[in-house]
Write a protein that holds these residues in place. Structure first.
Motif, mmCIF file in Angstrom:
data_model
loop_
_atom_site.group_PDB
_atom_site.id
_atom_site.type_symbol
_atom_site.label_atom_id
_atom_site.label_comp_id
_atom_site.label_asym_id
_atom_site.label_seq_id
_atom_site.Cartn_x
_atom_site.Cartn_y
_atom_site.Cartn_z
ATOM 1 N N GLU A 183 0.844 -1.190 0.000
ATOM 2 C CA GLU A 183 0.000 0.000 0.000
ATOM 3 C C GLU A 183 0.880 1.242 0.000
ATOM 4 O O GLU A 183 1.821 1.357 0.775
ATOM 5 N N MET A 184 0.586 2.183 -0.883
ATOM 6 C CA MET A 184 1.417 3.384 -0.979
ATOM 7 C C MET A 184 1.229 4.268 0.249
ATOM 8 O O MET A 184 0.148 4.323 0.842
ATOM 9 N N GLN A 185 2.305 4.963 0.622
ATOM 10 C CA GLN A 185 2.294 5.853 1.777
ATOM 11 C C GLN A 185 2.781 7.236 1.354
ATOM 12 O O GLN A 185 3.602 7.364 0.443
ATOM 13 N N VAL A 186 2.281 8.264 2.018
ATOM 14 C CA VAL A 186 2.771 9.626 1.781
ATOM 15 C C VAL A 186 3.227 10.217 3.113
ATOM 16 O O VAL A 186 2.677 9.902 4.174
ATOM 17 N N THR A 187 4.244 11.064 3.034
ATOM 18 C CA THR A 187 4.766 11.662 4.260
ATOM 19 C C THR A 187 3.831 12.731 4.802
ATOM 20 O O THR A 187 3.904 13.086 5.981
ATOM 21 N N THR A 233 2.714 21.994 0.120
ATOM 22 C CA THR A 233 2.838 23.435 -0.068
ATOM 23 C C THR A 233 4.038 23.715 -0.970
ATOM 24 O O THR A 233 4.862 22.827 -1.230
ATOM 25 N N LYS A 234 4.153 24.961 -1.403
ATOM 26 C CA LYS A 234 5.240 25.333 -2.303
ATOM 27 C C LYS A 234 6.603 25.092 -1.661
ATOM 28 O O LYS A 234 7.571 24.727 -2.337
ATOM 29 N N ASP A 235 6.677 25.266 -0.360
ATOM 30 C CA ASP A 235 7.966 25.136 0.324
ATOM 31 C C ASP A 235 8.191 23.760 0.938
ATOM 32 O O ASP A 235 9.282 23.485 1.452
ATOM 33 N N ASN A 236 7.167 22.912 0.914
ATOM 34 C CA ASN A 236 7.279 21.609 1.576
ATOM 35 C C ASN A 236 6.796 20.494 0.659
ATOM 36 O O ASN A 236 5.594 20.167 0.636
ATOM 37 N N PRO A 237 7.708 19.916 -0.121
ATOM 38 C CA PRO A 237 7.343 18.763 -0.942
ATOM 39 C C PRO A 237 6.928 17.587 -0.068
ATOM 40 O O PRO A 237 7.205 17.558 1.131
ATOM 41 N N ILE A 238 6.280 16.616 -0.680
ATOM 42 C CA ILE A 238 5.962 15.388 0.042
ATOM 43 C C ILE A 238 6.603 14.212 -0.669
ATOM 44 O O ILE A 238 6.957 14.289 -1.850
ATOM 45 N N GLN A 239 6.757 13.122 0.064
ATOM 46 C CA GLN A 239 7.314 11.916 -0.527
ATOM 47 C C GLN A 239 6.251 10.830 -0.573
ATOM 48 O O GLN A 239 5.425 10.704 0.328
ATOM 49 N N ILE A 240 6.300 10.059 -1.650
ATOM 50 C CA ILE A 240 5.389 8.937 -1.853
ATOM 51 C C ILE A 240 6.238 7.678 -1.866
ATOM 52 O O ILE A 240 7.241 7.595 -2.593
ATOM 53 N N GLN A 241 5.875 6.709 -1.057
ATOM 54 C CA GLN A 241 6.661 5.489 -0.965
ATOM 55 C C GLN A 241 5.795 4.269 -1.213
ATOM 56 O O GLN A 241 4.620 4.230 -0.848
ATOM 57 N N VAL A 242 6.411 3.263 -1.857
ATOM 58 C CA VAL A 242 5.744 1.988 -2.050
ATOM 59 C C VAL A 242 6.814 0.904 -2.055
ATOM 60 O O VAL A 242 7.912 1.105 -2.594
ATOM 61 N N ASP A 243 6.534 -0.196 -1.417
ATOM 62 C CA ASP A 243 7.441 -1.339 -1.445
ATOM 63 C C ASP A 243 7.063 -2.240 -2.611
ATOM 64 O O ASP A 243 5.885 -2.581 -2.797
ATOM 65 N N VAL A 244 8.060 -2.627 -3.391
ATOM 66 C CA VAL A 244 7.839 -3.532 -4.516
ATOM 67 C C VAL A 244 8.623 -4.810 -4.253
ATOM 68 O O VAL A 244 9.832 -4.762 -3.988
ATOM 69 N N THR A 245 7.933 -5.933 -4.320
ATOM 70 C CA THR A 245 8.544 -7.230 -4.031
ATOM 71 C C THR A 245 8.479 -8.117 -5.258
ATOM 72 O O THR A 245 7.434 -8.193 -5.928
ATOM 73 N N ASN A 246 9.585 -8.766 -5.568
ATOM 74 C CA ASN A 246 9.574 -9.791 -6.614
ATOM 75 C C ASN A 246 8.978 -11.046 -6.000
ATOM 76 O O ASN A 246 9.629 -11.768 -5.240
ATOM 77 N N ILE A 296 -4.133 7.698 -3.718
ATOM 78 C CA ILE A 296 -4.356 8.387 -2.451
ATOM 79 C C ILE A 296 -4.539 9.863 -2.770
ATOM 80 O O ILE A 296 -3.989 10.354 -3.762
ATOM 81 N N LYS A 297 -5.315 10.568 -1.966
ATOM 82 C CA LYS A 297 -5.573 11.981 -2.240
ATOM 83 C C LYS A 297 -4.797 12.873 -1.285
ATOM 84 O O LYS A 297 -4.585 12.538 -0.118
ATOM 85 N N ILE A 298 -4.363 14.015 -1.824
ATOM 86 C CA ILE A 298 -3.674 15.026 -1.014
ATOM 87 C C ILE A 298 -4.275 16.395 -1.331
ATOM 88 O O ILE A 298 -5.059 16.550 -2.272
#
Length: 714
Positions: free
Chosen positions: A604-608, A613-626, A709-711
C-alpha cells in the motif's frame, strides 16, 4: 574562435556567398564537374559558384568520401570556410538499434543515451558532423507512419528521452570530442499530430494544448544543449512551421533563448507555395527568412531570391548576416576551421563501425525494448527440450531494421532463425514461411500447417514490413495483413500453444492475433542484433522488462486513444455516458503496460503528508517485491490527477518512474518526491501555475492498474 573573428569572415563575403552558406544540398549535387551542371543543381537552377560556397551537405558519409569532397570543396571556396556534413542517423549508423519507439519501451534513459553514443561514434568516424535526430514529436495516432521514430504519447517521458538522446549524440564537449556529433531536435512543432494520422497533414490545436503536451520535449532537447532544431512540414494555427514567426521567433528565439541553427526540413521552404501562404519562390524565401529559418534544405528559394529581397529593402542584410553567423558558429564549435576533416578516420572507421562491442550494445538495448503483451499459462520462456515450429514471414527474414536505418545492411542483421540456430539444438526446430507479409499461396499455407503438426509449440513470426511505417507511410488499417491473420487462424485450429513474435513500427489493432495467441512478444523492429536478442528473451536468458509508451487501440475506430485524456461531463456510466455502442472506449493495452516472466507485488502506498505546499514537498513510498521465481526488472510509475483545475485536467499524468531490479523474494522501497512545481500547467491565459485544491496520486505497473491516495495543495 571569437565571435568577432567570425564576423570578420562574414564581412569579407559577398551577399551571394552569404546566401550560399544558408543552402543545404544533397551529396549528389557535388558530383557536378567544373563545366557541368547536372542533377539537383540543374533542377534548382544553381550555378557552380553557389555550389562552391554552399554551407552544408546531407546524405554523404564514409571517411574517404567525406575527406575527398571536403578537400575538393576547399579548393574552390575562396574564404576557406569548411563544408558541414549532415545525415539522418536516427537509431544507428550501421549498427542499427531498435526503432526509437522500441528504445522508448525500455524506459531506460541510460540505454537510450548509450544507443545515441554508439551511433555518434560510428557517424563521426565516417565524417558526418550533424545528425537529424532525435525526433521528439509527441504522437497519439498510430496510423501516422512516423510513430516509429517517436518515443510515444507522453510529454514527460518524451522530454526525458529527448535529453538522453542529445547527451548521447553530443557528449559533454562537442568541440574536443570528435567521436560525437551535433544533434538536431525535430520537428518543430507538433508534427506528430496530423489530422487523420496522415503524414504532412494539417495540425490544428490551441496554443495552450501545444505548450502543455507538444512543446516540452523540444524544449528539453534544447535545454540539454542540442545545437540545431528543424522546422516541421505541417501548419500550426494555419501557418506552415517554416513561415511561422510566432513559433520560430516569439517562442523559440525570444522566450526560450535558443541561439543555435534553425534548419528547414527537405524542401519545406518551397512547400510554402502549395500550402497556400506564398505565391511564388520569392515570397516563400521572404517568409522563411522573416520567420528565422537559417538553412534552407533542398529547395532554391533563398539562392534565387534573397539577394533581390535585400536589394529592394524587403529583407535587411543584417538578418542574413545573423543566420550566417549561426551557421559559422556551429562549424566553429565543431572545430571545422581548425580541422575540416573532423573525426573522419578510415582506419578508426573499420575498427568501430559494426564492431563486436557495438553489436553487443545493440543486442542489450533490443532485448530490453521488447514488451511481453501476453503470457497465458506461462507459455514463455520456451523450454529447450520441446519441439518448436518457427513459422511466418519473419521466420528467416532480415527485414528487421525498420525505417530510417539508412546505412544499415540487412545482410548484417541476425534473423530469428539465426538466433535459434545459435541458441538451441536445431534438431528440435522445424521451419516454414507460411506466407509473405502481404501475399500467400495455398502451398505455403499447407506447408506451414504440416510443419506445425510436428511441433510441441508454434512460434509465429508476424508483422509489418519495414516500409509500412516511417515517413509518408501512414496506414488507415493497422491490423496485420489478411494473409497473416489467416495463417494464425489455421494454426490455431491445431490446438497447440502459440507464441507470436510481432515486428511492427506502430501500435497495432491485434484482433485476430491477441485472442488466438498464448503468448505475444512485441519486438518492434529490433535492429542488427534482433534475432539474437529475441532468442535471449524467448529462452529466458533475459527476462522481458519493456513497457508500452503508446496505448494499443482496441480498434482503429477509437483513435486517437491515449492514457492522459480528459474526462467528460458524462463519464462512462449510465445509458448516456460517453461510449461506443460496439466497442469499449478503453484501449486493448494501456500506456505503461508490459509483463514479465516473474511477478511483482506492490505494498500500500504511503505519503509523508497529505498536505503539499510550495515550500514543503511530500514523498510517496511503495514497497515492490519480486513475488515470483525469476530475477526481473519492474518499471514503477507515478501519476497525478488535478481533481478540479481552472482548465480541465487529464485523468492521469506521468510525473516520475523508476526501474528497479529485483531477485526472487527481494523487496525494495521506491520513493518519489512531489513538488508544487510538478502540479503546474498552462492556464487559459497561458500562465504556468498550479491551483490549490485536491489532487489524486497514483502508483502502479502501468497507467491502468494503479492504487491511489488523495492530497491537498495549499
Amino acid at each position: 574562435m571569437e565571435n568577432q573573428q567570425l564576423l570578420n569572415i562574414i564581412d569579407q563575403l559577398t551577399l551571394k556567398e552569404k546566401i550560399a552558406q544558408l543552402i543545404q544540398l544533397s551529396g549528389v549535387a557535388f558530383d557536378a564537374k567544373d563545366s557541368e551542371i547536372t542533377g539537383p543543381l540543374e533542377e534548382m537552377n544553381m550555378d557552380l559558384d553557389t555550389l562552391h560556397h554552399t554551407g552544408s551537405v546531407l546524405g554523404i558519409s564514409g571517411a574517404s568520401e567525406v575527406i575527398k569532397l571536403q578537400k575538393e570543396y576547399l579548393k574552390h571556396n575562396r574564404h576557406g570556410i569548411p563544408l558541414l556534413f549532415m545525415a539522418d542517423v536516427i537509431h544507428g549508423y550501421k549498427t542499427i538499434f531498435p526503432i526509437p519507439l522500441g528504445i522508448g519501451a525500455t524506459w531506460d534513459l541510460n540505454l537510450a543515451e548509450k544507443s545515441a553514443e554508439v551511433a555518434a561514434l560510428e557517424t563521426a568516424v565516417s565524417g558526418v558532423h550533424v545528425t537529424f535526430a532525435p525526433m521528439v514529436d509527441l504522437v497519439r495516432d498510430p496510423r501516422w507512419g512516423r510513430v516509429m521514430e517517436s518515443t510515444g504519447e507522453d510529454p514527460f517521458l518524451n522530454s526525458e528521452f529527448a535529453r538522453a538522446f542529445v547527451r548521447g549524440f553530443q557528449g559533454k564537449d562537442l568541440t574536443n570530442d570528435v567521436g560525437r556529433v551535433a544533434a538536431c531536435v525535430k520537428h518543430f512543432a507538433a508534427y506528430g499530430a496530423p489530422e487523420g494520422g496522415r503524414d504532412y497533414n494539417t495540425v490544428n490545436m490551441s496554443e495552450r494544448q501545444m505548450r502543455e503536451h507538444y512543446l516540452p520535449a523540444y524544449k528539453a532537447g534544447l535545454d540539454e544543449g542540442a545545437e540545431l532544431i528543424m522546422t516541421s512540414f505541417n501548419t500550426v494555427d494555419g501557418i506552415p512551421a517554416s513561415a511561422n514567426k510566432h513559433l520560430m521567433k516569439d517562442i523559440l528565439r525570444e522566450e526560450w533563448g535558443f541561439q543555435g541553427v534553425l534548419i528547414s526540413d527537405w524542401g519545406a521552404v518551397k512547400e510554402l507555395i502549395p500550402h497556400g501562404v506564398a505565391e511564388d519562390e520569392k515570397e516563400a524565401a521572404y517568409k522563411a527568412m522573416r520567420a528565422g529559418v537559417d538553412i534552407e534544405m533542398m529547395s532554391p528559394c533563398y539562392v534565387h531570391h534573397l539577394e533581390e529581397l535585400v536589394q529592394e529593402g524587403s529583407i535587411e542584410e543584417a538578418e542574413i548576416d545573423q543566420a550566417v553567423l549561426r551557421v559559422l558558429q556551429l562549424k566553429d564549435k565543431l572545430g571545422l576551421f581548425e580541422n575540416p576533416y573532423r573525426g573522419a578516420d578510415e582506419l578508426r572507421e573499420k575498427e568501430v563501425v559494426l564492431s563486436a562491442e557495438h553489436r553487443k550494445a545493440a543486442r542489450e538495448v533490443a532485448a530490453k525494448s521488447f514488451v511481453l503483451l501476453k503470457n497465458q499459462n506461462q507459455t514463455l520462456p520456451l523450454q529447450r527440450d520441446k519441439k518448436l515450429a518457427l513459422i511466418g514471414p519473419f521466420a528467416k527474414s532480415k527485414d528487421i531494421l525498420g525505417s530510417w536505418s539508412w546505412l544499415g545492411a540487412q545482410d548484417q542483421a541476425v534473423s530469428i532463425f539465426d538466433g535459434f540456430v545459435a541458441k538451441t539444438d536445431v534438431a528440435n526446430l522445424v521451419v516454414a514461411q507460411g506466407c509473405e507479409v502481404e501475399t500467400s499461396t495455398a502451398e505455403m499455407l499447407a506447408e506451414a500447417i504440416e510443419t506445425a503438426k510436428n511441433a510441441d509449440i508454434i512460434v509465429l513470426a508476424l508483422g509489418e514490413a519495414a516500409w509500412m511505417s516511417g515517413e509518408s507511410n501512414s496506414r488507415a488499417s493497422i491490423q496485420l495483413p489478411a494473409v497473416q491473420l489467416e495463417l494464425v487462424k489455421q494454426i490455431k485450429a491445431l490446438n497447440k500453444p502459440i507464441v507470436t513474435i510481432l515486428f511492427n513500427g506502430r501500435p497495432l489493432d491485434l484482433h485476430g492475433v491477441f485472442e488466438e495467441s498464448d503468448a505475444i512478444l512485441d519486438v518492434w523492429f529490433p535492429g542488427t542484433e534482433g534475432g539474437n536478442a529475441i532468442c535471449d528473451v524467448l529462452f529466458g536468458d533475459v527476462n522481458p522488462s519493456g513497457k508500452l509508451t503508446m496505448s494499443f487501440p482496441y480498434s482503429v475506430g477509437q483513435i486517437p486513444v491515449y492514457y492522459n485524456h480528459f474526462n467528460t461531463g458524462r463519464p462512462q456510466s449510465g445509458p448516456y455516458g460517453t461510449r461506443y455502442l460496439d466497442i469499449p472506449i478503453e484501449p486493448l493495452l494501456p500506456f505503461g503496460f508490459g509483463l514479465s516472466y516473474t511477478t511483482f507485488t506492490y505494498s500500500e502506498m504511503q505519503v509523508t503528508s497529505t498536505v503539499l505546499t510550495k515550500d514543503n514537498p511530500i514523498q510517496i513510498q511503495v514497497d515492490v517485491t519480486n513475488s515470483g521465481e525469476l530475477a526481473g526488472e519492474e518499471i514503477v510509475q507515478f501519476y497525478i490527477r488535478d481533481i478540479a483545475g481552472e482548465i480541465v485536467r487529464p485523468v492521469k499524468e506521468l510525473k516520475a518512474f523508476e526501474k528497479v531490479s529485483l531477485q526472487p523474494g527481494e523487496r525494495k522501497t521506491i520513493t518519489f518526491t512531489l513538488t508544487e512545481e510538478q502540479l503546474r500547467y498552462y492556464h487559459s491565459d497561458l500562465q504556468w501555475q498550479s491551483d490549490p485544491g485536491t489532487f489524486e496520486l497514483f502508483v502502479g505497473p502501468n497507467s491502468r492498474d494503479v492504487q491511489s491516495i488523495k492530497i491537498i495543495l495549499k
